[in-house]
Design an enzyme around this catalytic site. Structure first.
Site, PDB file in Angstrom:
ATOM      1  CG  ASP A  14      -2.057   0.971   1.114  1.00 41.87           C
ATOM      2  OD1 ASP A  14      -2.413   1.353  -0.024  1.00 41.87           O
ATOM      3  OD2 ASP A  14      -2.613   1.371   2.158  1.00 41.87           O
TER       4      ASP A  14
ATOM      5  CG  ASN B  65      -7.942  -1.969  -5.088  1.00 38.99           C
ATOM      6  OD1 ASN B  65      -7.021  -2.755  -4.915  1.00 38.99           O
ATOM      7  ND2 ASN B  65      -8.198  -1.011  -4.189  1.00 38.99           N
TER       8      ASN B  65
HETATM    9  C1  IPE Z   1      -5.410  -2.744  -0.151  1.00 38.76           C
HETATM   10  O1  IPE Z   1      -5.110  -1.398  -0.291  1.00 38.76           O
HETATM   11  C2  IPE Z   1      -5.386  -3.417  -1.497  1.00 38.76           C
HETATM   12  C3  IPE Z   1      -4.078  -3.543  -2.120  1.00 38.76           C
HETATM   13  C4  IPE Z   1      -2.921  -3.187  -1.624  1.00 38.76           C
HETATM   14  C5  IPE Z   1      -4.087  -4.177  -3.416  1.00 38.76           C
HETATM   15  P1  IPE Z   1      -6.235  -0.295  -0.396  1.00 38.76           P
HETATM   16  O2  IPE Z   1      -5.524   0.987  -0.489  1.00 38.76           O
HETATM   17  O3  IPE Z   1      -7.167  -0.630  -1.497  1.00 38.76           O
HETATM   18  O4  IPE Z   1      -7.010  -0.482   0.981  1.00 38.76           O
HETATM   19  P2  IPE Z   1      -7.814   0.577   1.853  1.00 38.76           P
HETATM   20  O5  IPE Z   1      -8.819   1.218   0.939  1.00 38.76           O
HETATM   21  O6  IPE Z   1      -6.827   1.567   2.373  1.00 38.76           O
HETATM   22  O7  IPE Z   1      -8.429  -0.226   2.954  1.00 38.76           O
HETATM   23  C1  IPE Z   2      -1.575   0.316  -3.296  1.00 42.64           C
HETATM   24  O1  IPE Z   2      -1.407   1.677  -3.330  1.00 42.64           O
HETATM   25  C2  IPE Z   2      -1.875  -0.269  -4.649  1.00 42.64           C
HETATM   26  C3  IPE Z   2      -3.252  -0.727  -4.787  1.00 42.64           C
HETATM   27  C4  IPE Z   2      -4.187  -0.632  -3.906  1.00 42.64           C
HETATM   28  C5  IPE Z   2      -3.590  -1.339  -6.033  1.00 42.64           C
HETATM   29  P1  IPE Z   2      -2.624   2.712  -3.292  1.00 42.64           P
HETATM   30  O2  IPE Z   2      -3.013   3.018  -4.697  1.00 42.64           O
HETATM   31  O3  IPE Z   2      -3.718   2.213  -2.425  1.00 42.64           O
HETATM   32  O4  IPE Z   2      -1.907   3.941  -2.643  1.00 42.64           O
HETATM   33  P2  IPE Z   2      -2.497   4.934  -1.541  1.00 42.64           P
HETATM   34  O5  IPE Z   2      -2.948   4.100  -0.393  1.00 42.64           O
HETATM   35  O6  IPE Z   2      -3.621   5.674  -2.185  1.00 42.64           O
HETATM   36  O7  IPE Z   2      -1.334   5.796  -1.205  1.00 42.64           O
HETATM   37 MG    MG Z   3      -4.142   2.402  -0.439  1.00 41.32          MG
END
Ligand code: IPE
Ligand code: IPE
Ligand code: MG
Length: 246
Positions: A8, A56
């Site tokens: 993340d 997502n």
């Molecule tokens: C979890 O991250 C999913 C992945 C890393 C693929 P998210 O960014 O989607 O999760 P939340 O929304 O912070 O819970």
């Molecule tokens: C994790 O990074 C990747 C996925 C969830 C696919 P994010 O895209 O959630 O990054 P933040 O949490 O918005 O920084």
């Molecule tokens: Mg995230």
């Protein structure tokens, strides 16, 4: 030793650099290469990476397309390298909502690397742990033995059965599981790090493995030092079933 990672922080990494979120995901893909190699070198037997959750899909279409396109390219590029390094790749999660090109890349990569024995790399795409659990339960019915249930879960996830998670790492500072491996993490040690995923390097990874090495896993029992055994905390540490990074 099964390590799982919620990768993340790509979006925040990009916005801190005044870049778009897609650039963050591209940087995140490079961190994946790095950590896969580091995990194999550390002797980890199973590595499960959370790449795209079922929730997502609710992101802007442009970002979803960029993410899934990156995953397809990643699988195409990594097939040969994983084959050379004896890493078996499986993709867990739903397949039916992915486009044909991505499904083709998944099939190719899984087929090419199927004999890999050094490490099992599982990549979660369109993955929801709650959904997998509901479907596995529906498949086996209420009187299933644990073994039967686990076999059903593996079938639903399109993965060979894998051991429970020992260490779960989440980068990006949030302290939640976001519907990832809820069953498999029943006794996992959770390590939350503030580092954003594109910045996650070998030093950060080693630090997380060392933190795991300091944890005392009890699985509902008491430690030998309070149960009257001669072993103290250090001794228990020496007996810990899994030792990584030393
Ligand atoms: C979890 O991250 C999913 C992945 C890393 C693929 P998210 O960014 O989607 O999760 P939340 O929304 O912070 O819970
Ligand atoms: C994790 O990074 C990747 C996925 C969830 C696919 P994010 O895209 O959630 O990054 P933040 O949490 O918005 O920084
Ligand atoms: Mg995230």
């Amino acid at each position: 030793m099964h390590t799982a990672i919620i990768m993340d922080g790509n979006g925040r990494w990009a916005s801190r650099r005044l870049l778009n979120r897609e650039a963050g995901h591209r940087a995140g893909a490079q961190a994946v290469d790095r950590i896969v190699r580091a995990a194999a070198a550390a002797g980890i037997s199973t590595l499960t990476l959370y790449a795209f959750s079922s929730d997502n899909w609710h992101r802007p279409a442009r970002e979803v397309q960029a993410l899934l396109g990156l995953l397809r390219r990643h699988l195409l590029l990594q097939s040969d390298r994983c084959l050379a390094e004896s890493i078996r790749v499986s993709v867990i999660g739903r397949r039916e909502r992915l486009d044909a090109a991505l499904i083709g890349a998944i099939d190719d990569c899984e087929r090419t690397t199927s004999a890999g024995e050094r490490m099992h790399l599982r990549i979660a795409i369109d993955y929801s742990s709650r959904r997998s659990l509901i479907e596995a339960g529906a498949l086996t019915g209420p009187r299933a033995e644990p073994g039967e249930f686990l076999a059903a879960l593996a079938r639903i996830d399109h993965s060979p059965p894998s051991p429970e998670v020992d260490l779960l790492i989440r980068t990006g500072g949030e302290k939640r599981l976001s519907d990832f491996l809820l069953w498999e993490c029943a006794y996992a040690e959770l390590v939350f790090v503030d580092c954003l995923w594109p910045d996650f390097d070998n030093t950060e990874f080693t630090r997380a493995l060392e933190e795991f090495g300091r944890r005392e896993r009890r699985f509902g029992r008491v430690s030998p030092d309070v149960s009257g055994g001669l072993a103290g905390r250090g001794r228990l540490g020496a007996d810990r079933p899994v030792a990584v990074g030393r």
